[in-house]
Write a protein that holds these residues in place. Structure first.
Motif, PDB file in Angstrom:
ATOM      1  N   LYS A   5       0.868  -1.193   0.000  1.00 42.32           N
ATOM      2  CA  LYS A   5       0.000   0.000   0.000  1.00 42.32           C
ATOM      3  C   LYS A   5       0.894   1.230   0.000  1.00 42.32           C
ATOM      4  O   LYS A   5       1.783   1.372   0.830  1.00 42.32           O
ATOM      5  CB  LYS A   5      -0.899   0.009   1.236  1.00 42.32           C
ATOM      6  N   GLY A  45      -3.516   5.016  -1.758  1.00 43.61           N
ATOM      7  CA  GLY A  45      -4.566   5.813  -1.132  1.00 43.61           C
ATOM      8  C   GLY A  45      -4.892   7.019  -2.005  1.00 43.61           C
ATOM      9  O   GLY A  45      -4.329   7.187  -3.097  1.00 43.61           O
ATOM     10  N   ALA A  46      -5.782   7.869  -1.510  1.00 42.87           N
ATOM     11  CA  ALA A  46      -6.260   8.983  -2.316  1.00 42.87           C
ATOM     12  C   ALA A  46      -5.569  10.303  -1.970  1.00 42.87           C
ATOM     13  O   ALA A  46      -5.410  11.178  -2.830  1.00 42.87           O
ATOM     14  CB  ALA A  46      -7.767   9.130  -2.141  1.00 42.87           C
ATOM     15  N   GLY A  50      -9.464  12.869  -4.167  1.00 44.07           N
ATOM     16  CA  GLY A  50     -10.507  12.004  -3.617  1.00 44.07           C
ATOM     17  C   GLY A  50     -11.107  12.469  -2.316  1.00 44.07           C
ATOM     18  O   GLY A  50     -12.302  12.752  -2.246  1.00 44.07           O
ATOM     19  N   HIS A  51     -10.285  12.587  -1.272  1.00 44.18           N
ATOM     20  CA  HIS A  51     -10.862  12.925   0.036  1.00 44.18           C
ATOM     21  C   HIS A  51     -11.562  14.282   0.027  1.00 44.18           C
ATOM     22  O   HIS A  51     -12.579  14.465   0.690  1.00 44.18           O
ATOM     23  CB  HIS A  51      -9.781  12.911   1.120  1.00 44.18           C
ATOM     24  N   THR A  79     -15.246  12.558  -7.572  1.00 45.49           N
ATOM     25  CA  THR A  79     -14.322  11.788  -6.723  1.00 45.49           C
ATOM     26  C   THR A  79     -13.646  10.694  -7.544  1.00 45.49           C
ATOM     27  O   THR A  79     -12.422  10.516  -7.501  1.00 45.49           O
ATOM     28  CB  THR A  79     -15.074  11.151  -5.523  1.00 45.49           C
ATOM     29  N   GLY A 139      -7.931   3.488  -3.462  1.00 40.95           N
ATOM     30  CA  GLY A 139      -9.157   3.863  -2.746  1.00 40.95           C
ATOM     31  C   GLY A 139     -10.078   4.584  -3.722  1.00 40.95           C
ATOM     32  O   GLY A 139      -9.629   5.416  -4.509  1.00 40.95           O
ATOM     33  N   ASP A 140     -11.379   4.256  -3.699  1.00 42.40           N
ATOM     34  CA  ASP A 140     -12.289   4.771  -4.730  1.00 42.40           C
ATOM     35  C   ASP A 140     -13.668   5.053  -4.122  1.00 42.40           C
ATOM     36  O   ASP A 140     -13.940   4.708  -2.957  1.00 42.40           O
ATOM     37  CB  ASP A 140     -12.402   3.702  -5.847  1.00 42.40           C
ATOM     38  N   ILE A 153     -17.473   5.259   0.251  1.00 40.84           N
ATOM     39  CA  ILE A 153     -16.042   5.343  -0.003  1.00 40.84           C
ATOM     40  C   ILE A 153     -15.394   4.017   0.381  1.00 40.84           C
ATOM     41  O   ILE A 153     -15.639   3.478   1.454  1.00 40.84           O
ATOM     42  CB  ILE A 153     -15.418   6.496   0.831  1.00 40.84           C
ATOM     43  N   LEU A 154     -14.602   3.529  -0.534  1.00 44.05           N
ATOM     44  CA  LEU A 154     -13.874   2.279  -0.298  1.00 44.05           C
ATOM     45  C   LEU A 154     -12.407   2.645  -0.115  1.00 44.05           C
ATOM     46  O   LEU A 154     -11.765   3.141  -1.044  1.00 44.05           O
ATOM     47  CB  LEU A 154     -14.067   1.367  -1.518  1.00 44.05           C
ATOM     48  N   SER A 155     -11.890   2.423   1.077  1.00 38.79           N
ATOM     49  CA  SER A 155     -10.492   2.813   1.320  1.00 38.79           C
ATOM     50  C   SER A 155      -9.545   1.770   0.723  1.00 38.79           C
ATOM     51  O   SER A 155      -9.880   0.587   0.591  1.00 38.79           O
ATOM     52  CB  SER A 155     -10.229   2.921   2.823  1.00 38.79           C
ATOM     53  N   GLY A 156      -8.356   2.230   0.392  1.00 34.98           N
ATOM     54  CA  GLY A 156      -7.324   1.316  -0.096  1.00 34.98           C
ATOM     55  C   GLY A 156      -7.039   0.249   0.947  1.00 34.98           C
ATOM     56  O   GLY A 156      -6.744  -0.903   0.603  1.00 34.98           O
ATOM     57  N   VAL A 215     -11.523  10.898   4.968  1.00 40.04           N
ATOM     58  CA  VAL A 215     -12.889  10.397   5.183  1.00 40.04           C
ATOM     59  C   VAL A 215     -12.921   8.911   5.537  1.00 40.04           C
ATOM     60  O   VAL A 215     -13.964   8.376   5.842  1.00 40.04           O
ATOM     61  CB  VAL A 215     -13.798  10.644   3.942  1.00 40.04           C
ATOM     62  N   THR A 216     -11.768   8.240   5.485  1.00 35.92           N
ATOM     63  CA  THR A 216     -11.785   6.805   5.771  1.00 35.92           C
ATOM     64  C   THR A 216     -11.116   6.458   7.105  1.00 35.92           C
ATOM     65  O   THR A 216     -10.785   5.307   7.359  1.00 35.92           O
ATOM     66  CB  THR A 216     -11.138   6.000   4.624  1.00 35.92           C
TER      67      THR A 216
HETATM   68  O1  IP8 Z   1      -6.989   7.082   1.001  1.00 37.48           O
HETATM   69  C1  IP8 Z   1      -9.988   6.819   0.082  1.00 37.48           C
HETATM   70  O2  IP8 Z   1      -8.986   5.834   0.077  1.00 37.48           O
HETATM   71  P1  IP8 Z   1      -7.827   5.863   1.187  1.00 37.48           P
HETATM   72  C2  IP8 Z   1     -10.694   6.901  -1.265  1.00 37.48           C
HETATM   73  O3  IP8 Z   1      -7.055   4.596   0.963  1.00 37.48           O
HETATM   74  C3  IP8 Z   1     -11.448   8.161  -1.493  1.00 37.48           C
HETATM   75  O4  IP8 Z   1      -8.493   5.846   2.534  1.00 37.48           O
HETATM   76  C4  IP8 Z   1     -12.178   8.227  -2.749  1.00 37.48           C
HETATM   77  C5  IP8 Z   1     -11.495   9.174  -0.706  1.00 37.48           C
END
Ligand code: IP8
Length: 262
Positions: A5, A45-46, A50-51, A79, A139-140, A153-156, A215-216
């Motif tokens: 990751k 990650g985003a 994204g966030h 997003t 993350g998407d 929201i699906l985190s990485g 947001v995750t």
């Molecule tokens: O950064 C978050 O993924 P993360 C994905 O892995 C979005 O938590 C779209 C905010």
């Protein structure tokens, strides 16, 4: 097979008010990743991609009326486009370093239910992996079967947990912008101490969201995902991607300062 990751905080300027790549880090991280030439999946990650949109459009929160639904649809498309752009930049940089990376858009084959993965066909990932590609997911923002929210929201980190179990990963490495899990937030408390090993019995105070733009769930969300993986018998390690050489050492199986979750 390893799953790596790349934290959004290492690839982007996370606190920026618009999506901003950390070019220096991306260049170095891609170079370090290129030293590994066995089976590998990368999930990033985003960060500031994204966030920002996910938060602005409150993706994953209950839809109140038709106007709110249209607004969330707009938020979803923005997003998704934002994280896809980051993915394109990551895979392009990996190509420069001769890594056969292929971007795989999670929202095109993963559906959530109540913010957790419900449907995910990993056959394609497996085929690409078997042929020697390096699949790069991220993350998407995805469809959600809960009709009250419809999108989430699906985190990485959640993708990693799912893939590690499904594809039986040998090792999971998560790179972040801190050395690992601390007794408190190291960015605000200079007395915070690094914890070498975390198990589900470790009492942690780092349970709050340490980054308001995330947001995750920041580090707390990560720990929960990794404890779930540990329960399943797969150990993972959190390392600091800001420190030169760490990713290269970790992917090569060499000792790196960090936290092991077991
Ligand atoms: O950064 C978050 O993924 P993360 C994905 O892995 C979005 O938590 C779209 C905010």
């Amino acid at each position: 097979m390893i799953i790596l990751k790349l934290g959004g905080s290492a690839l982007t300027i996370k606190d920026a008010d618009k999506p901003t790549i950390d070019d220096v880090n991306l260049e170095r991280i891609a170079e370090e990743v290129s030293c590994y030439n066995q089976d590998m999946i990368i999930v990033h990650g985003a960060g500031s991609f994204g966030h920002i949109h996910a938060k602005e459009y409150a993706i994953g929160e209950t839809i109140t009326d038709d106007k709110d639904k249209s607004n969330k649809i707009k938020g979803m498309s923005l997003t998704q486009a934002s994280v896809q752009l980051l993915n394109y930049k990551v895979i392009s940089k990996l190509h420069e370093k001769n890594v056969p990376a292929i971007g795989m858009k999670p929202s095109s084959f993963i559906v959530n239910k109540n913010k957790r993965i419900d449907e995910c066909d990993t056959n394609l990932i497996r085929q690409y992996l078997d042929d020697g590609f390096v699949p790069v997911l991220y993350g998407d923002a995805v469809l959600d079967k809960n009709d009250e929210i419809k999108y989430s929201i699906l985190s990485g980190d959640q993708i990693i947990t799912y893939l590690a179990k499904d594809l039986k990963a040998d090792r999971v490495i998560l790179s972040s912008d801190v050395d690992g899990i601390y007794t408190d937030n190291p960015k605000t408390n200079p007395d915070a101490k690094l914890i070498d090993i975390v198990t589900k019995d470790t009492l942690l105070t780092t349970t709050t969201n340490d980054n308001q733009a995330d947001v995750t769930g920041g580090m707390a969300g990560k720990i929960n995902e990794l404890l779930e993986l540990a329960d399943y018998g797969i150990e993972s390690q959190i390392i600091n991607a800001q420190k030169e050489g760490n990713i290269k050492l970790a992917v090569s199986g060499k000792a790196v300062k960090g936290t092991i979750i077991k």
